[in-house]
Every structure is written in C-alpha cells, then in structure tokens.
Design a protein around this motif. Structure first.
Motif, short mmCIF file in Angstrom:
data_model
loop_
_atom_site.label_atom_id
_atom_site.label_comp_id
_atom_site.label_asym_id
_atom_site.label_seq_id
_atom_site.Cartn_x
_atom_site.Cartn_y
_atom_site.Cartn_z
N ILE A 50 0.86 -1.18 0.00
CA ILE A 50 0.00 0.00 0.00
C ILE A 50 0.90 1.23 0.00
CG2 ILE A 50 -1.84 1.23 1.21
CD1 ILE A 50 -2.43 -1.44 2.69
N ILE A 51 0.73 2.09 -1.00
CA ILE A 51 1.58 3.27 -1.14
C ILE A 51 0.72 4.53 -1.16
CG2 ILE A 51 3.33 4.42 -2.52
CD1 ILE A 51 4.10 1.71 -3.66
N GLY A 85 -6.22 3.19 6.82
CA GLY A 85 -7.60 3.05 6.35
C GLY A 85 -7.70 2.07 5.18
N ALA A 86 -6.74 2.13 4.27
CA ALA A 86 -6.72 1.22 3.12
C ALA A 86 -6.53 -0.22 3.57
CB ALA A 86 -5.61 1.62 2.15
N GLU A 87 -5.66 -0.43 4.54
CA GLU A 87 -5.42 -1.78 5.04
C GLU A 87 -6.68 -2.37 5.65
OE1 GLU A 87 -2.48 -4.16 8.17
OE2 GLU A 87 -2.18 -2.03 7.78
N LYS A 88 -7.39 -1.58 6.41
CA LYS A 88 -8.64 -2.05 7.02
C LYS A 88 -9.65 -2.45 5.96
CE LYS A 88 -12.28 -0.62 10.25
NZ LYS A 88 -12.78 0.49 11.11
N ARG A 114 0.79 -10.77 3.19
CA ARG A 114 1.75 -9.94 3.90
C ARG A 114 1.55 -8.51 3.42
NH1 ARG A 114 7.39 -13.12 2.92
NH2 ARG A 114 6.94 -12.35 0.82
N ILE A 115 1.24 -7.62 4.33
CA ILE A 115 0.96 -6.23 3.95
C ILE A 115 2.16 -5.36 4.29
CG2 ILE A 115 -0.47 -4.21 4.43
CD1 ILE A 115 -2.85 -6.04 4.70
N HIS A 116 2.56 -4.54 3.32
CA HIS A 116 3.68 -3.62 3.48
C HIS A 116 3.16 -2.20 3.25
CE1 HIS A 116 6.02 -7.32 3.07
NE2 HIS A 116 5.28 -7.57 2.01
N ARG A 117 3.51 -1.30 4.13
CA ARG A 117 2.97 0.06 4.11
C ARG A 117 4.08 1.05 3.79
NH1 ARG A 117 2.48 -2.62 8.68
NH2 ARG A 117 0.53 -3.74 9.11
N GLY A 136 1.29 3.30 15.20
CA GLY A 136 0.15 2.89 16.00
C GLY A 136 -0.56 1.65 15.53
N LYS A 137 -0.52 1.37 14.21
CA LYS A 137 -1.26 0.22 13.67
C LYS A 137 -0.41 -0.57 12.68
CE LYS A 137 -5.74 2.54 14.14
NZ LYS A 137 -6.96 3.02 13.42
#
Length: 402
Positions: A50-51, A85-88, A114-117, A136-137
């Motif tokens: 997510i970028i 927000g996108a991850e949720k 696997r999520i990478h931010r 925080g998240k």
C-alpha cells in the motif's frame, strides 16, 4: 490501466510499474463508497504493498523547526491515516477494484497475505529529517523522492524489494539502536554490503552519510549493474505476456487468474535469477531463429521452477503449438522430479519484419504416478519431446570479477 492523476503520483506509478510490472500495479484503486483507496496498490500474492503519496511544498517562515513539523504533519501524517484506512478496507474485500470500477486481481487470503505500508513524502527537498516506524497500527516505511527511486532501482523485483522491507522492519522491532548520520540509501548500502542482511551481534549501528556513494563506485558493483542488463529481457517477456493477458490476446490460454499464476512466479524471481533466465531465453531465441533447436528447459536455481521455451515457425496453428507446449511441460515434470511447477512459454521463431505472439502454460503437479510415466515415455517415443535431453550447467557470479 488508468494512469495516475497528478505529477507526484505519476512519478511513483512509473517507478512501481517498471519494478513490479503492469499486471500487479494499480493506480488510484477504489475503496469504500467509490472513494480512492490509496495512490498505488501492488498485489502479487502473498504480498500487498500500500503506497500513499503526498507532495507538500516546504515553506520558509524563518523558523526551521516549525516549518519541518508543519511539513511532516501534512506530508507524512496524511499518508499514515490513508494507509491504515486502506489496510482495514483490504481485509474486508475480496479483490482489487480499479479506478474505473472494473475488477482486478483477487487479494491473497488472510492466512498468507503480507501487507507492506509505504509513505512517499515529496516536496521536502532533502532538507527535512524523515522518520519511519510504527505509527500505532503497524510499521510504515517513509521515503522521500531520492531514496524511493534509488531503492526501487536497486531492488527492482518484488521479491528483492519486499525482502528489504521485511528485514528493515525486523531491524526496527529488534530493539537494536540505529544512529543515522546519512539517508535511507545509506541504510540500503549497509544492507547490500552485509550480503543483504543486517548483522545480529551488535548493540548500536551508526550509519555514515557516504555509504551509498562508496558502494556504487566499487568496480564490482559497476560490473554487476552491467551484467544485470540481461535481466531486462525477462522483464520485457513478462510485460509482453501480461499485455496479451490484459488484452485477451492469448487465444488458447488460461483465464486471468491462471495466467497470473505463471506470470507471478516469473515476476517473483530475484534480479540475479532474472539475469540468468533472461540471458538463457535470449540465447534460445537466437538458436531457434537459426533452426538449431526449437525447445529448451531451464531450472531456476532459487525457486526450483522449470521453464520450458518453445519456438515454432510462423504460420503454424497456435492450437497445435499450445498442445505441444503442454506436452513438453508434462514431459519435463516427469524428467525433473524435484520440480513440482513447470511454466511453458511458446512463441514464433524470430524473422525480421514479422510479428510474434505468446502462449503460456502453468503446470503444478505434486505427485507423479506410474500412469504419468507411461504417458511421458509415449510422448518421448511418439513425438521425440526431450527424448535425448542434453544437460548444461550455468555458472554466474552476482558480482562478476575479472
């Protein structure tokens, strides 16, 4: 695929598109209530990247500390909120929705994803100290224009790039103290110098400001970059087939998700292996054009996937070509018992002034039976497919020396 809507997103999209290729990169995907999910989304199972991009001009009020804090609040905090927000949203959604509302690839299942931010903060002109970490998240990587471009240019496959993100995140959570005197690219230089890892037996890492410059000026690094040019052939092959998939030009090929399995496996090869694969495919096409050979098998030294190349004369029925490719893949699966996955790629023998098409097959077969062996022997006897295979070992150094 729709293009980004402004210059800053165009910059990030082009870098991602080159590194991750078009089948897996989405610009401005849609989230809840048709609102933008994030600026760039990369989905290549099991990884989701997510970028968020913010281009905020650094003001000059005379109070440098206030200017820095104001810029960080707008350029980084805004991205942090968008990313979380996108991850949720992703965790409650089954597939990507493109910016035009059409359906993209399915998201990996929750048990493997696997999520990478990543936040890309532009406009700071390399004047503002940028911090990354857990806001925080979950951990968020924060890059500026220069560092983001350097890292993706250096680690320009999804496997190499994601491994760097994972290793950097593990370093952060390890509790080891890291003192920065340089920039993100110096951290990358330290990582490369240590064999793409961070040493464990230390209490404090102090990163200087010239590590990256020292790395790129080494003769062995320059030799590596020159040798890596062979990997471009593999990148081009993936992109050409991806375009055929997206444009429905694979006449007898599998659907999007089946094609994506093959292309994803090809894309997840590391840069070093792509160099070997690209050179092998290029050599094969040269030999096929001279009618010396029409098929070749190559086994990836890292993924243990067997690739089957096939080149047939122009004008040959594509349905027959696909059938032969499938048969050859089956034979190779039997000949290479350690390779459970076979990927077949077929095209025409090169002729100046003539176009070309691709067919791709993904074969994953976990077990091999006595009946399978009978069919293999029949195919060898009846059609001559790899009836007398010749084996050749390939030696390649990642950092070539004289």
């Amino acid at each position: 695929m729709n293009k980004p809507v402004n210059d800053s997103e165009e910059f990030v999209y082009q870098v991602c598109n080159k590194s991750f290729l078009s089948l897996w990169s989405y610009a401005n995907p849609t989230g809840k209530n048709s609102k933008e999910l994030c600026d760039i989304l990369v989905v290549c199972e099991p990884d989701i990247i997510i970028i968020s991009v913010k281009d905020i001009k650094l003001t000059d009020s005379g109070d440098i500390e206030t200017d820095w804090q104001r810029w960080l609040r707008k350029a980084v905090k805004g991205s942090v909120d968008q990313i979380y927000g996108a991850e949720k949203r992703i965790k409650s959604t089954s597939h990507v929705i493109r910016s035009d509302g059409s359906q993209g690839l399915s998201f990996p299942s929750s048990d493997v994803q696997r999520i990478h931010r990543i936040a890309v903060a532009l406009g700071g002109d390399n004047k503002v100290p940028i911090e990354f970490g857990d806001f925080g998240k979950g951990f968020i990587h924060v890059f500026d224009r220069v560092s983001f471009e350097i890292i993706l240019r250096e680690l320009d496959t999804i496997t190499d790039f994601v491994q760097y993100l994972i290793d950097k995140e593990n370093l952060y959570y390890s509790g080891k103290e890291t003192v920065f005197e340089g920039y993100e690219e110096d951290l990358l230089g330290y990582y490369i110098h240590n064999g793409r890892s961070y040493p464990q037996d230390f209490d404090v890492i102090i990163l200087g400001s010239n590590i990256w410059d020292e790395i790129i000026n080494k003769p062995e690094y320059k030799a590596k970059k020159e040798a890596d040019r062979n990997s471009y052939m593999w990148d081009k092959l993936i992109e050409n087939i991806s375009e055929d998939v997206l444009n429905n030009n694979l006449e007898f090929g599998p659907d999007l998700n089946q094609s994506e399995l093959a292309l994803r496996a090809m894309a997840r090869e590391t840069l070093f292996v792509r160099r070997i694969l690209g050179k092998s495919f290029s050599d094969f096409m040269d030999l096929a054009a001279q009618r010396i050979i029409e098929s070749r098998t190559l086994i990836s030294p890292e993924s243990n996937i067997a690739y089957v190349f096939l080149a047939k004369p122009h004008g040959e029925d594509r349905q027959y070509r696909v059938s032969e490719l499938g048969g050859r893949c089956f034979v190779v699966r039997g000949l290479q018992q350690n390779c459970k996955t076979i990927i077949g790629i077929a095209t025409e023998q090169y002729q100046p002034g003539k176009g070309f098409s691709f067919d791709i097959i993904y074969l994953h077969k976990q077990t091999w039976t006595a009946e399978d062996q009978k069919q293999l022997e029949y195919a060898q006897r009846e059609f001559g497919w790899f009836a007398s295979p010749q084996q050749k070992s390939v030696h390649e150094q990642e950092y070539p020396t004289n």
